[in-house]
Motif scaffolding. Sequence first.
Motif, PDB file in Angstrom:
ATOM      1  N   ALA A   1      20.800 -13.464  -0.513  1.00 50.77           N
ATOM      2  CA  ALA A   1      20.529 -14.749  -1.165  1.00 50.77           C
ATOM      3  C   ALA A   1      21.834 -15.283  -1.721  1.00 50.77           C
ATOM      4  N   SER A   2      21.988 -16.598  -1.658  1.00 42.29           N
ATOM      5  CA  SER A   2      23.216 -17.210  -2.158  1.00 42.29           C
ATOM      6  C   SER A   2      22.945 -18.656  -2.565  1.00 42.29           C
ATOM      7  N   PHE A   3      23.583 -19.058  -3.653  1.00 45.14           N
ATOM      8  CA  PHE A   3      23.537 -20.445  -4.083  1.00 45.14           C
ATOM      9  C   PHE A   3      24.680 -21.217  -3.442  1.00 45.14           C
ATOM     10  N   ALA A   4      24.448 -22.504  -3.157  1.00 41.46           N
ATOM     11  CA  ALA A   4      25.518 -23.384  -2.698  1.00 41.46           C
ATOM     12  C   ALA A   4      26.531 -23.557  -3.836  1.00 41.46           C
ATOM     13  N   PRO A   5      27.754 -23.918  -3.522  1.00 41.52           N
ATOM     14  CA  PRO A   5      28.772 -24.079  -4.562  1.00 41.52           C
ATOM     15  C   PRO A   5      28.377 -25.026  -5.694  1.00 41.52           C
ATOM     16  N   ASP A   6      27.558 -26.046  -5.395  1.00 45.69           N
ATOM     17  CA  ASP A   6      27.137 -26.969  -6.458  1.00 45.69           C
ATOM     18  C   ASP A   6      25.928 -26.438  -7.238  1.00 45.69           C
ATOM     19  N   GLY A   7      25.357 -25.303  -6.810  1.00 46.82           N
ATOM     20  CA  GLY A   7      24.241 -24.686  -7.511  1.00 46.82           C
ATOM     21  C   GLY A   7      22.888 -25.328  -7.281  1.00 46.82           C
ATOM     22  N   ARG A   8      22.823 -26.356  -6.450  1.00 45.57           N
ATOM     23  CA  ARG A   8      21.570 -27.091  -6.267  1.00 45.57           C
ATOM     24  C   ARG A   8      20.705 -26.555  -5.135  1.00 45.57           C
ATOM     25  N   THR A   9      21.281 -25.765  -4.242  1.00 42.25           N
ATOM     26  CA  THR A   9      20.555 -25.234  -3.099  1.00 42.25           C
ATOM     27  C   THR A   9      20.666 -23.716  -3.092  1.00 42.25           C
ATOM     28  N   LEU A  10      19.562 -23.069  -2.773  1.00 43.80           N
ATOM     29  CA  LEU A  10      19.524 -21.623  -2.623  1.00 43.80           C
ATOM     30  C   LEU A  10      19.190 -21.316  -1.177  1.00 43.80           C
ATOM     31  N   ALA A  11      19.914 -20.393  -0.574  1.00 41.78           N
ATOM     32  CA  ALA A  11      19.628 -19.942   0.787  1.00 41.78           C
ATOM     33  C   ALA A  11      19.253 -18.470   0.741  1.00 41.78           C
ATOM     34  N   ALA A  12      18.272 -18.089   1.545  1.00 44.17           N
ATOM     35  CA  ALA A  12      17.853 -16.697   1.638  1.00 44.17           C
ATOM     36  C   ALA A  12      17.736 -16.316   3.105  1.00 44.17           C
ATOM     37  N   ALA A  13      18.342 -15.200   3.462  1.00 43.98           N
ATOM     38  CA  ALA A  13      18.302 -14.715   4.838  1.00 43.98           C
ATOM     39  C   ALA A  13      17.356 -13.527   4.931  1.00 43.98           C
ATOM     40  N   THR A  14      16.493 -13.576   5.936  1.00 41.23           N
ATOM     41  CA  THR A  14      15.583 -12.467   6.221  1.00 41.23           C
ATOM     42  C   THR A  14      15.901 -11.983   7.627  1.00 41.23           C
ATOM     43  N   LEU A  15      15.095 -11.088   8.112  1.00 41.87           N
ATOM     44  CA  LEU A  15      15.269 -10.640   9.491  1.00 41.87           C
ATOM     45  C   LEU A  15      14.879 -11.783  10.427  1.00 41.87           C
ATOM     46  N   GLY A  16      15.846 -12.456  10.999  1.00 43.94           N
ATOM     47  CA  GLY A  16      15.572 -13.495  11.969  1.00 43.94           C
ATOM     48  C   GLY A  16      15.473 -14.914  11.439  1.00 43.94           C
ATOM     49  N   SER A  17      15.663 -15.150  10.150  1.00 39.80           N
ATOM     50  CA  SER A  17      15.575 -16.541   9.667  1.00 39.80           C
ATOM     51  C   SER A  17      16.384 -16.745   8.396  1.00 39.80           C
ATOM     52  N   VAL A  18      16.681 -18.011   8.141  1.00 36.06           N
ATOM     53  CA  VAL A  18      17.327 -18.428   6.903  1.00 36.06           C
ATOM     54  C   VAL A  18      16.490 -19.558   6.340  1.00 36.06           C
ATOM     55  N   THR A  19      16.144 -19.457   5.059  1.00 41.86           N
ATOM     56  CA  THR A  19      15.357 -20.480   4.391  1.00 41.86           C
ATOM     57  C   THR A  19      16.182 -21.065   3.261  1.00 41.86           C
ATOM     58  N   THR A  20      16.089 -22.378   3.078  1.00 45.93           N
ATOM     59  CA  THR A  20      16.788 -23.019   1.967  1.00 45.93           C
ATOM     60  C   THR A  20      15.785 -23.743   1.078  1.00 45.93           C
ATOM     61  N   TRP A  21      16.132 -23.800  -0.197  1.00 46.79           N
ATOM     62  CA  TRP A  21      15.315 -24.509  -1.193  1.00 46.79           C
ATOM     63  C   TRP A  21      16.224 -25.441  -1.973  1.00 46.79           C
TER      64      TRP A  21
END
Length: 70
Positions: free
Chosen positions: A50-70
């Motif tokens: 899991a990682s936040f974008a540099p501006d802190g407004r978006t979170l990305a999470a990687a699973t087996l086979g996919s990446v989801t953003t919020w």
Amino acid sequence: EEKWRPALAFSPDSTTFVCGLADYRLRLWDIPTATDLGVLDEPENPTLFASFAPDGRTLAAATLGSVTTW
């Protein structure tokens, strides 16, 4: 035996923390107030990263086979 390791990340300003849960969801915390900000669902696979974008407004999470953003 497969071991589960939670994904962990801090926002760039260090005010928000996200951690992966054993049921594959992600829980967000407001650090200054120790307030639970809620849970994000990612039910099909464990979150590996899991990682936040540099501006802190978006979170990305990687699973087996996919990446989801919020």
